[in-house]
Design a protein around this motif. Structure first.
Motif, PDB file in Angstrom:
ATOM      1  N   VAL A 115       3.816  -5.217   1.706  1.00  0.00           N
ATOM      2  CA  VAL A 115       3.137  -5.939   2.542  1.00  0.00           C
ATOM      3  C   VAL A 115       3.436  -7.723   2.062  1.00  0.00           C
ATOM      4  O   VAL A 115       3.910  -8.519   2.823  1.00  0.00           O
TER       5      VAL A 115
ATOM      6  N   SER B 256      -3.055 -15.759  10.357  1.00  0.00           N
ATOM      7  CA  SER B 256      -3.619 -15.069  11.316  1.00  0.00           C
ATOM      8  C   SER B 256      -4.012 -13.722  10.762  1.00  0.00           C
ATOM      9  O   SER B 256      -3.570 -13.370   9.711  1.00  0.00           O
ATOM     10  N   ASN B 257      -4.665 -12.937  11.507  1.00  0.00           N
ATOM     11  CA  ASN B 257      -5.213 -11.564  11.349  1.00  0.00           C
ATOM     12  C   ASN B 257      -3.903 -10.674  11.077  1.00  0.00           C
ATOM     13  O   ASN B 257      -2.953 -10.774  11.766  1.00  0.00           O
ATOM     14  N   GLY B 258      -3.866 -10.143   9.836  1.00  0.00           N
ATOM     15  CA  GLY B 258      -2.886  -9.225   9.459  1.00  0.00           C
ATOM     16  C   GLY B 258      -2.003  -9.752   8.672  1.00  0.00           C
ATOM     17  O   GLY B 258      -0.914  -9.303   8.270  1.00  0.00           O
ATOM     18  N   ALA B 259      -1.966 -11.201   8.284  1.00  0.00           N
ATOM     19  CA  ALA B 259      -0.811 -11.945   7.536  1.00  0.00           C
ATOM     20  C   ALA B 259      -0.607 -11.379   6.199  1.00  0.00           C
ATOM     21  O   ALA B 259       0.397 -11.576   5.530  1.00  0.00           O
ATOM     22  N   GLY B 260      -1.527 -11.062   5.511  1.00  0.00           N
ATOM     23  CA  GLY B 260      -1.587 -10.356   4.014  1.00  0.00           C
ATOM     24  C   GLY B 260      -2.573 -11.280   3.359  1.00  0.00           C
ATOM     25  O   GLY B 260      -2.619 -11.117   1.966  1.00  0.00           O
ATOM     26  N   LYS B 261      -3.574 -11.964   3.897  1.00  0.00           N
ATOM     27  CA  LYS B 261      -4.564 -12.534   2.819  1.00  0.00           C
ATOM     28  C   LYS B 261      -5.502 -12.020   1.984  1.00  0.00           C
ATOM     29  O   LYS B 261      -5.442 -12.026   0.985  1.00  0.00           O
ATOM     30  N   THR B 262      -6.118 -10.891   2.552  1.00  0.00           N
ATOM     31  CA  THR B 262      -6.938 -10.102   2.165  1.00  0.00           C
ATOM     32  C   THR B 262      -6.034  -9.269   0.954  1.00  0.00           C
ATOM     33  O   THR B 262      -6.447  -8.888  -0.233  1.00  0.00           O
ATOM     34  N   THR B 263      -4.828  -8.757   1.391  1.00  0.00           N
ATOM     35  CA  THR B 263      -4.088  -8.283   0.506  1.00  0.00           C
ATOM     36  C   THR B 263      -3.690  -8.874  -0.775  1.00  0.00           C
ATOM     37  O   THR B 263      -3.723  -8.447  -2.105  1.00  0.00           O
TER      38      THR B 263
ATOM     39  N   MET C 232       4.446   1.068   0.813  1.00  0.00           N
ATOM     40  CA  MET C 232       4.781   0.288   1.894  1.00  0.00           C
ATOM     41  C   MET C 232       4.648  -1.407   1.323  1.00  0.00           C
ATOM     42  O   MET C 232       3.348  -1.779   1.201  1.00  0.00           O
TER      43      MET C 232
ATOM     44  N   TYR D 101       0.830  -1.246  -0.125  1.00  0.00           N
ATOM     45  CA  TYR D 101       0.037  -0.039   0.099  1.00  0.00           C
ATOM     46  C   TYR D 101       0.762   1.340   0.018  1.00  0.00           C
ATOM     47  O   TYR D 101       1.750   1.173   0.808  1.00  0.00           O
TER      48      TYR D 101
END
Ligand SMILES: Nc1ncnc2c1ncn2[C@@H]1O[C@H](COP(=O)(O)OP(=O)(O)O)[C@@H](O)[C@H]1O
Ligand SMILES: [Mg+2]
Length: 243
Positions: A26, A45-52, A24, A21
């Protein structure tokens, strides 16, 4: 025809992909292969980058590396173009048109399709697959339960006639009995030839349903393999299954 050994061509081939993003980073050096008619779990986990990663595959985010689906290079495409090529995302949080009926939401999924007869057939198929939606065709999507809304979001995605359906956090916040129904639907559509990328924080759930899996940590793939093998992997068990 000459007899050739059967070579399994990947449906989606992702190589050395990086994204982030506003400069930055990810995602780093992501490699992932999906074969036709399999369910692949992407867990972490939450924040691992899956949605990204999903947003990168959908070409919402700028990226480097290689993303090839069905022989088409997706990297230079827009999100509309990859959608037209059959890569369809069911977003986290459903993102339904709350003030539209269930039926109109489903028809929105098919907005690009011109074959009215096939769209009508698929609508019937969705109502057979999700009887709860059939009973609620004219209900406003926003007035339904979380489970019903997830059914609606999945059916809307399927109405686009996807080649690859990517579902982000399907189970989040839903009762186990509903999640079990939705997992059954995934197996059905996989058997009908739709390929599924299932993105989940619930590692055990996703790996219990999927054929193969990838585990992400801080923007990288750290484990991959047959789902059964990952569930038995001591590191995966320690890190994600509390065992
Ligand atoms: N729109 C955004 N702008 C900046 N950073 C973001 C944005 N969305 C996610 N991130 C960051 O990217 C990383 C991966 O997030 P995300 O892909 O949402 O993870 P996951 O889906 O696995 O929970 C996190 O560090 C998160 O803070
Ligand atoms: Mg996410």
């Amino acid at each position: 025809m000459s007899a050739k050994p059967a070579v399994r061509e990947p449906l989606l081939d992702v190589r050395a992909v990086g994204a982030g993003y506003g400069g930055m980073p990810v995602l780093q050096d992501i490699a992932l292969t999906i074969y036709p008619a399999e369910i692949v779990a992407l867990v972490g986990s939450n924040g691992a980058g899956k949605t990204t990663l999903l947003r990168t595959l959908s070409r919402v985010l700028p990226a480097t590396g290689g993303i090839v689906m069905n022989g088409h290079d997706l990297l230079p495409m827009t999100s509309d173009q990859v959608f037209a090529a059959g890569l369809v995302q069911v977003p986290e949080g459903r993102q339904l048109f709350d003030r539209m009926s269930v039926q109109d939401n489903l028809l929105m999924g098919a907005y690009r399709r011109t074959d009215k007869a096939a769209v009508a057939r698929d609508l019937d198929r969705m109502y057979a697959m999700f009887p709860r939606l059939s009973e609620r065709r004219q209900q406003l999507a926003g007035s339904m339960s979380g489970g019903e809304q997830q059914m609606c979001a999945m059916a809307r995605g399927l109405m686009a006639a996807p080649v690859l359906l990517m579902i982000d956090e399907m189970s989040l916040g839903l009762a186990p009995v509903i999640v079990e129904q939705l997992m059954g639907v995934l197996s059905t559509i996989r058997d009908e030839g739709v390929t599924v990328l299932l993105v989940e924080q619930d590692v055990n759930l996703a790996l219990s349903t999927a054929d193969r899996g990838y585990v992400m940590e801080t923007g990288r793939i750290v484990h991959s393999g047959p789902a059964k093998q990952l569930i038995d992997d001591p590191e995966v068990r320690r890190a994600y299954l509390g065992l």
